[in-house]
Design a protein around this motif. Structure first.
Motif, mmCIF file in Angstrom:
data_model
loop_
_atom_site.group_PDB
_atom_site.id
_atom_site.type_symbol
_atom_site.label_atom_id
_atom_site.label_comp_id
_atom_site.label_asym_id
_atom_site.label_seq_id
_atom_site.Cartn_x
_atom_site.Cartn_y
_atom_site.Cartn_z
ATOM 1 N N LYS A 7 0.825 -1.204 0.000
ATOM 2 C CA LYS A 7 0.000 0.000 0.000
ATOM 3 C C LYS A 7 0.863 1.260 0.000
ATOM 4 O O LYS A 7 0.587 2.218 -0.721
ATOM 5 N N LEU A 8 1.929 1.260 0.806
ATOM 6 C CA LEU A 8 2.755 2.454 0.942
ATOM 7 C C LEU A 8 3.767 2.604 -0.189
ATOM 8 O O LEU A 8 4.213 3.715 -0.478
ATOM 9 N N LYS A 9 4.177 1.490 -0.789
ATOM 10 C CA LYS A 9 5.064 1.520 -1.956
ATOM 11 C C LYS A 9 6.373 2.278 -1.695
ATOM 12 O O LYS A 9 6.828 3.085 -2.508
ATOM 13 N N ALA A 10 6.980 2.023 -0.548
ATOM 14 C CA ALA A 10 8.318 2.563 -0.299
ATOM 15 C C ALA A 10 9.298 1.934 -1.280
ATOM 16 O O ALA A 10 9.043 0.848 -1.834
ATOM 17 N N GLY A 11 10.428 2.581 -1.494
ATOM 18 C CA GLY A 11 11.428 2.015 -2.387
ATOM 19 C C GLY A 11 11.842 0.619 -1.960
ATOM 20 O O GLY A 11 11.908 -0.307 -2.773
ATOM 21 N N ARG A 12 12.116 0.472 -0.665
ATOM 22 C CA ARG A 12 12.428 -0.832 -0.076
ATOM 23 C C ARG A 12 11.767 -0.917 1.292
ATOM 24 O O ARG A 12 11.809 0.052 2.057
ATOM 25 N N THR A 13 11.180 -2.062 1.582
ATOM 26 C CA THR A 13 10.582 -2.307 2.889
ATOM 27 C C THR A 13 11.290 -3.482 3.543
ATOM 28 O O THR A 13 11.526 -4.514 2.900
ATOM 29 N N TYR A 14 11.637 -3.309 4.810
ATOM 30 C CA TYR A 14 12.321 -4.356 5.570
ATOM 31 C C TYR A 14 11.468 -4.740 6.779
ATOM 32 O O TYR A 14 10.983 -3.875 7.503
ATOM 33 N N PHE A 15 11.316 -6.039 6.993
ATOM 34 C CA PHE A 15 10.589 -6.527 8.159
ATOM 35 C C PHE A 15 11.563 -6.781 9.305
ATOM 36 O O PHE A 15 12.684 -7.259 9.091
ATOM 37 N N THR A 16 11.098 -6.479 10.525
ATOM 38 C CA THR A 16 11.924 -6.670 11.711
ATOM 39 C C THR A 16 11.056 -7.191 12.851
ATOM 40 O O THR A 16 9.882 -7.472 12.664
ATOM 41 N N HIS A 17 11.649 -7.341 14.036
ATOM 42 C CA HIS A 17 10.969 -7.874 15.226
ATOM 43 C C HIS A 17 10.372 -9.246 14.928
ATOM 44 O O HIS A 17 9.217 -9.532 15.248
ATOM 45 N N MET A 18 11.182 -10.133 14.339
ATOM 46 C CA MET A 18 10.711 -11.446 13.902
ATOM 47 C C MET A 18 11.038 -12.522 14.933
ATOM 48 O O MET A 18 12.082 -12.505 15.569
ATOM 49 N N PRO B 143 7.090 -10.362 -2.072
ATOM 50 C CA PRO B 143 7.071 -9.660 -3.364
ATOM 51 C C PRO B 143 8.325 -8.806 -3.552
ATOM 52 O O PRO B 143 9.069 -8.547 -2.595
ATOM 53 N N ALA B 144 8.532 -8.354 -4.764
ATOM 54 C CA ALA B 144 9.677 -7.508 -5.072
ATOM 55 C C ALA B 144 9.656 -6.256 -4.194
ATOM 56 O O ALA B 144 8.600 -5.673 -3.935
ATOM 57 N N GLY B 145 10.823 -5.859 -3.742
ATOM 58 C CA GLY B 145 10.944 -4.654 -2.940
ATOM 59 C C GLY B 145 10.680 -4.839 -1.461
ATOM 60 O O GLY B 145 10.774 -3.884 -0.687
ATOM 61 N N VAL B 146 10.341 -6.062 -1.034
ATOM 62 C CA VAL B 146 10.071 -6.358 0.368
ATOM 63 C C VAL B 146 11.082 -7.390 0.844
ATOM 64 O O VAL B 146 11.258 -8.438 0.204
ATOM 65 N N PHE B 147 11.741 -7.108 1.962
ATOM 66 C CA PHE B 147 12.845 -7.941 2.426
ATOM 67 C C PHE B 147 12.739 -8.193 3.924
ATOM 68 O O PHE B 147 12.191 -7.377 4.668
#
Length: 255
Positions: free
Chosen positions: A216-227, A241-245
């Motif tokens: 939804k936000l379409k940042a250049g790159r999104t990183y997930f944390t607190h896993m 998906p592409a752009g999500v890491f």
């Protein structure tokens, strides 16, 4: 002036491996599956700013070879985000100066209660962290020339803060992001989101929910944390998906 962000920890409150656990992730040979408690380092020119001082703070500082610390910003007052505060003392020694900390009123109240000995101003024969306290309100504030915008997010039934600085936003420990906060997260180059696991949790986001926010936000790159240890890095990353890491401890990002 560019920013360099180092992920000091990408794990949940118990870290990964989790004590006493025999699951595949806790016994993984992939170093990206080893996660200390959640924190980042922001290098802004020659200034170092840390968001949160986790129980793993000393190990994180040594691993990242942080030689000086100029400020600390707190998201909230839970144990996995504050308990390393005492380990700022060596920076006080070497720098010969007090270190500013920034926290909202609820977080500051917890920090001052847990670390009462730091703030009671008694004469003592031992050393304690020397800090200058700055109160965060719901308004932008400046830390050593870098503008921070507090982003209210919901951590269960508690409102805490994520932060936007330049075109980067760091949001951890959220179960929901209010629409008014989503509006403040447009046009980002880098976005960090909480993504505890796949199964729902009442105080944290899931991989699937955070993927939807990222799209939804379409940042250049999104990183997930607190896993948590429910998240296998290689397997989960392959399905994103592409752009999500998935972030991982030691990851360095130029922004």
């Amino acid at each position: 002036m560019g920013l360099k962000i180092t992920v000091l920890g990408s794990g949940t409150s118990s870290g990964v491996p989790t004590i006493g656990c025999s699951c595949p992730v806790c016994h993984s040979a992939d170093p990206r599956d080893t996660r200390l408690r959640p924190s980042i380092l922001i290098a802004h020119g020659n200034r170092n700013i840390v968001i949160d001082t986790t129980p793993d703070f000393r190990a994180q500082v040594l691993r990242a070879r942080i030689t000086h610390l100029d400020a600390i910003v707190y998201t909230h007052g839970h144990a996995d985000h504050i308990l390393g505060l005492d380990d700022v003392r060596p920076f006080n020694y070497h720098q010969g100066a007090r270190i500013p900390i920034y926290a909202a009123r609820p977080a500051l109240a917890i920090i001052q209660r847990v670390f009462e000995y730091v703030f009671d101003n008694r004469e003592r024969s031992t050393t304690v962290p020397r800090l200058d306290v700055h109160l965060i309100e719901d308004a932008p504030f400046e830390v050593l020339g870098l503008r921070f915008e507090p982003i209210p997010i919901m951590h269960g039934n508690q409102t805490i803060f994520g932060f936007r600085f330049e075109n980067v936003a760091y949001l951890t420990d959220h179960s929901d992001i209010p629409p008014s906060s989503l509006e403040r997260l447009q046009g980002l180059d880098i976005l960090f989101l909480d993504a505890l696991r796949h199964r729902p949790h009442h105080t944290h986001s899931t991989i699937e929910a955070s993927t939807a926010i990222a799209q939804k936000l379409k940042a250049g790159r999104t990183y997930f944390t607190h896993m948590s240890h429910d998240v296998c890095h290689a397997e989960t990353q392959a399905a994103l998906p592409a752009g999500v890491f998935l972030a991982y401890d030691g990851l360095e990002i130029e922004a």
